[in-house]
Scaffold this active site. Structure first.
Site, PDB file in Angstrom:
ATOM      1  N   ASP A  29      18.848  -5.425 -13.660  1.00 33.89           N
ATOM      2  CA  ASP A  29      20.046  -6.264 -13.800  1.00 33.89           C
ATOM      3  C   ASP A  29      21.206  -5.493 -13.167  1.00 33.89           C
ATOM      4  O   ASP A  29      21.523  -4.385 -13.594  1.00 33.89           O
ATOM      5  CB  ASP A  29      20.302  -6.495 -15.293  1.00 33.89           C
ATOM      6  CG  ASP A  29      21.555  -7.300 -15.561  1.00 33.89           C
ATOM      7  OD1 ASP A  29      22.372  -7.520 -14.636  1.00 33.89           O
ATOM      8  OD2 ASP A  29      21.730  -7.702 -16.720  1.00 33.89           O
ATOM      9  N   ASN A  81      31.234 -16.625  -3.991  1.00 41.33           N
ATOM     10  CA  ASN A  81      31.534 -17.761  -3.099  1.00 41.33           C
ATOM     11  C   ASN A  81      32.903 -17.527  -2.468  1.00 41.33           C
ATOM     12  O   ASN A  81      33.669 -16.671  -2.920  1.00 41.33           O
ATOM     13  CB  ASN A  81      31.477 -19.093  -3.853  1.00 41.33           C
ATOM     14  CG  ASN A  81      32.365 -19.090  -5.084  1.00 41.33           C
ATOM     15  OD1 ASN A  81      33.580 -18.996  -4.975  1.00 41.33           O
ATOM     16  ND2 ASN A  81      31.755 -19.165  -6.258  1.00 41.33           N
ATOM     17  N   ASP A 126      26.874 -13.701  -9.772  1.00 46.95           N
ATOM     18  CA  ASP A 126      28.318 -13.880  -9.934  1.00 46.95           C
ATOM     19  C   ASP A 126      28.673 -14.117 -11.419  1.00 46.95           C
ATOM     20  O   ASP A 126      29.555 -13.447 -11.988  1.00 46.95           O
ATOM     21  CB  ASP A 126      28.728 -15.094  -9.078  1.00 46.95           C
ATOM     22  CG  ASP A 126      30.188 -15.116  -8.708  1.00 46.95           C
ATOM     23  OD1 ASP A 126      30.913 -14.188  -9.114  1.00 46.95           O
ATOM     24  OD2 ASP A 126      30.608 -16.073  -8.021  1.00 46.95           O
ATOM     25  N   SER A 134      22.439 -14.206  -1.061  1.00 45.77           N
ATOM     26  CA  SER A 134      22.102 -15.522  -0.463  1.00 45.77           C
ATOM     27  C   SER A 134      20.724 -16.067  -0.807  1.00 45.77           C
ATOM     28  O   SER A 134      20.398 -17.184  -0.401  1.00 45.77           O
ATOM     29  CB  SER A 134      22.252 -15.524   1.075  1.00 45.77           C
ATOM     30  OG  SER A 134      23.601 -15.674   1.449  1.00 45.77           O
ATOM     31  N   THR A 135      19.899 -15.307  -1.545  1.00 43.76           N
ATOM     32  CA  THR A 135      18.517 -15.784  -1.753  1.00 43.76           C
ATOM     33  C   THR A 135      18.332 -16.570  -3.057  1.00 43.76           C
ATOM     34  O   THR A 135      17.218 -16.940  -3.395  1.00 43.76           O
ATOM     35  CB  THR A 135      17.509 -14.609  -1.724  1.00 43.76           C
ATOM     36  OG1 THR A 135      17.800 -13.710  -2.801  1.00 43.76           O
ATOM     37  CG2 THR A 135      17.579 -13.875  -0.408  1.00 43.76           C
ATOM     38  N   GLY A 136      19.433 -16.823  -3.771  1.00 43.82           N
ATOM     39  CA  GLY A 136      19.364 -17.654  -4.971  1.00 43.82           C
ATOM     40  C   GLY A 136      19.905 -19.036  -4.665  1.00 43.82           C
ATOM     41  O   GLY A 136      19.302 -19.804  -3.920  1.00 43.82           O
ATOM     42  N   ALA A 137      21.082 -19.334  -5.191  1.00 45.37           N
ATOM     43  CA  ALA A 137      21.694 -20.657  -5.004  1.00 45.37           C
ATOM     44  C   ALA A 137      21.889 -21.001  -3.529  1.00 45.37           C
ATOM     45  O   ALA A 137      21.843 -22.176  -3.158  1.00 45.37           O
ATOM     46  CB  ALA A 137      23.040 -20.697  -5.723  1.00 45.37           C
ATOM     47  N   TYR A 138      22.087 -20.012  -2.684  1.00 47.97           N
ATOM     48  CA  TYR A 138      22.354 -20.278  -1.269  1.00 47.97           C
ATOM     49  C   TYR A 138      21.093 -20.457  -0.423  1.00 47.97           C
ATOM     50  O   TYR A 138      21.179 -20.751   0.775  1.00 47.97           O
ATOM     51  CB  TYR A 138      23.258 -19.189  -0.679  1.00 47.97           C
ATOM     52  CG  TYR A 138      24.727 -19.363  -1.060  1.00 47.97           C
ATOM     53  CD1 TYR A 138      25.159 -20.417  -1.857  1.00 47.97           C
ATOM     54  CD2 TYR A 138      25.700 -18.460  -0.608  1.00 47.97           C
ATOM     55  CE1 TYR A 138      26.492 -20.575  -2.209  1.00 47.97           C
ATOM     56  CE2 TYR A 138      27.049 -18.618  -0.948  1.00 47.97           C
ATOM     57  CZ  TYR A 138      27.429 -19.670  -1.745  1.00 47.97           C
ATOM     58  OH  TYR A 138      28.760 -19.831  -2.086  1.00 47.97           O
TER      59      TYR A 138
HETATM   60  N1  APR Z   1      21.076  -8.809 -11.347  1.00 42.03           N
HETATM   61  C1  APR Z   1      20.426  -8.783 -10.156  1.00 42.03           C
HETATM   62  N2  APR Z   1      20.060  -9.901  -9.504  1.00 42.03           N
HETATM   63  C2  APR Z   1      20.326 -11.097 -10.092  1.00 42.03           C
HETATM   64  C3  APR Z   1      21.010 -11.201 -11.318  1.00 42.03           C
HETATM   65  C4  APR Z   1      21.370  -9.978 -11.965  1.00 42.03           C
HETATM   66  N3  APR Z   1      22.014  -9.975 -13.132  1.00 42.03           N
HETATM   67  N4  APR Z   1      21.144 -12.525 -11.609  1.00 42.03           N
HETATM   68  C5  APR Z   1      20.566 -13.221 -10.602  1.00 42.03           C
HETATM   69  N5  APR Z   1      20.065 -12.370  -9.677  1.00 42.03           N
HETATM   70  C6  APR Z   1      19.368 -12.653  -8.419  1.00 42.03           C
HETATM   71  C7  APR Z   1      18.807 -14.025  -8.231  1.00 42.03           C
HETATM   72  O1  APR Z   1      17.536 -14.110  -8.860  1.00 42.03           O
HETATM   73  C8  APR Z   1      18.669 -14.128  -6.725  1.00 42.03           C
HETATM   74  O2  APR Z   1      17.469 -13.521  -6.284  1.00 42.03           O
HETATM   75  O3  APR Z   1      20.292 -12.563  -7.347  1.00 42.03           O
HETATM   76  C9  APR Z   1      19.810 -13.271  -6.209  1.00 42.03           C
HETATM   77  C10 APR Z   1      20.963 -14.019  -5.572  1.00 42.03           C
HETATM   78  O4  APR Z   1      21.165 -15.256  -6.224  1.00 42.03           O
HETATM   79  P1  APR Z   1      22.597 -15.896  -6.499  1.00 42.03           P
HETATM   80  O5  APR Z   1      23.291 -15.135  -7.574  1.00 42.03           O
HETATM   81  O6  APR Z   1      22.375 -17.344  -6.708  1.00 42.03           O
HETATM   82  O7  APR Z   1      23.444 -15.617  -5.133  1.00 42.03           O
HETATM   83  P2  APR Z   1      23.521 -16.447  -3.766  1.00 42.03           P
HETATM   84  O8  APR Z   1      22.225 -17.049  -3.370  1.00 42.03           O
HETATM   85  O9  APR Z   1      24.207 -15.530  -2.793  1.00 42.03           O
HETATM   86  O10 APR Z   1      24.476 -17.674  -4.092  1.00 42.03           O
HETATM   87  C11 APR Z   1      25.850 -17.456  -4.284  1.00 42.03           C
HETATM   88  O11 APR Z   1      25.898 -18.639  -6.329  1.00 42.03           O
HETATM   89  O12 APR Z   1      26.740 -18.618  -8.450  1.00 42.03           O
HETATM   90  C12 APR Z   1      27.009 -18.791  -7.211  1.00 42.03           C
HETATM   91  O13 APR Z   1      29.336 -18.207  -7.124  1.00 42.03           O
HETATM   92  C13 APR Z   1      28.083 -17.954  -6.541  1.00 42.03           C
HETATM   93  O14 APR Z   1      28.472 -19.847  -5.203  1.00 42.03           O
HETATM   94  C14 APR Z   1      27.929 -18.548  -5.198  1.00 42.03           C
HETATM   95  C15 APR Z   1      26.422 -18.636  -5.029  1.00 42.03           C
END
Ligand code: APR
Length: 194
Positions: free
Chosen positions: A32, A46, A56, A139-143
């Protein structure tokens, strides 16, 4: 790209990998990011710096409201750039907020923008005398950026920076899942074998 690295440690069941690049160390761990004790942690933000879910949300929850206040004072951050705030209640002294690209198929400059997000974060760290920094997988989560391609860009950018600059001594990637950690490990091995 040709570079030299030395494998320092690799746990057998894929829990951690550590290499040296020049005088610096690059680590891959599962965990984490909010709990890291590196001087800086990087937020996948963002462009409005408005907070959100994923990394975030976790950083703002753990760090407290002061981080959002500092973000509001800064105002925003274009995709591929980075800004810095304090770490407030976090163990890290600083949070570097960077904005990765939303993935829209790969033909809209996503790769360059993702590399830039990592590089600008590293430059900002070096400019603030930060010696140790933790990155999430930007970028590999929500993006929606496909993780193998994103991992390769992330690792290539960091290794190239560490080869050129001795300013940052430790770069740690903190991957949230075992599957993501495995992808980063595989990509790092491939980079080393190039
Ligand atoms: N520690 C490490 N990694 C994490 C954690 C954490 N506490 N929480 C989530 N992750 C991982 C996710 O599993 C994913 O693999 O971080 C990676 C990136 O995911 P996102 O946080 O969704 O970031 P991103 O893809 O860059 O999207 C950014 O998401 O919440 C919004 O405000 C943010 O709009 C922006 C967008």
């Amino acid at each position: 790209m040709v570079f030299r690295w030395v494998l320092l440690a690799s746990a057998q069941r894929g829990s951690e990998m550590k290499i040296s690049v020049g005088e610096s160390v690059l680590e891959l761990v599962r965990g984490d990011i909010t709990r890291q004790e590196t001087e800086a942690i990087v937020n996948a933000a963002n462009s409005r710096l408005a907070g959100g879910g994923g990394v975030d949300g976790a950083i703002h929850r753990a760090g407290g409201p002061r981080i959002l206040e500092e973000c509001r004072a800064i105002g925003g951050c274009p995709t591929g750039r980075a800004v810095i705030t304090s770490g407030a209640n976090l163990k890290a002294k600083y949070v570097i907020h960077t904005v990765g690209p939303v993935y829209r198929g790969g033909g809209r400059g996503e790769a360059e923008l993702l590399g830039s997000a990592y590089l600008e974060s590293l430059k900002l760290a070096a400019g603030n005398d930060v010696r140790s920094i933790s990155f999430p997988s930007i970028s590999t989560g929500a993006y929606g950026y496909p993780i193998a391609g994103a991992a390769r860009i992330a690792l290539n950018t960091v290794v190239a920076f560490l080869e050129e600059s001795g300013a940052v001594w430790l770069v740690r990637f903190v991957l949230f899942s075992e599957a993501d950690l495995k992808v980063y490990e595989d990509e790092l091995r491939e980079i080393g074998a190039d």
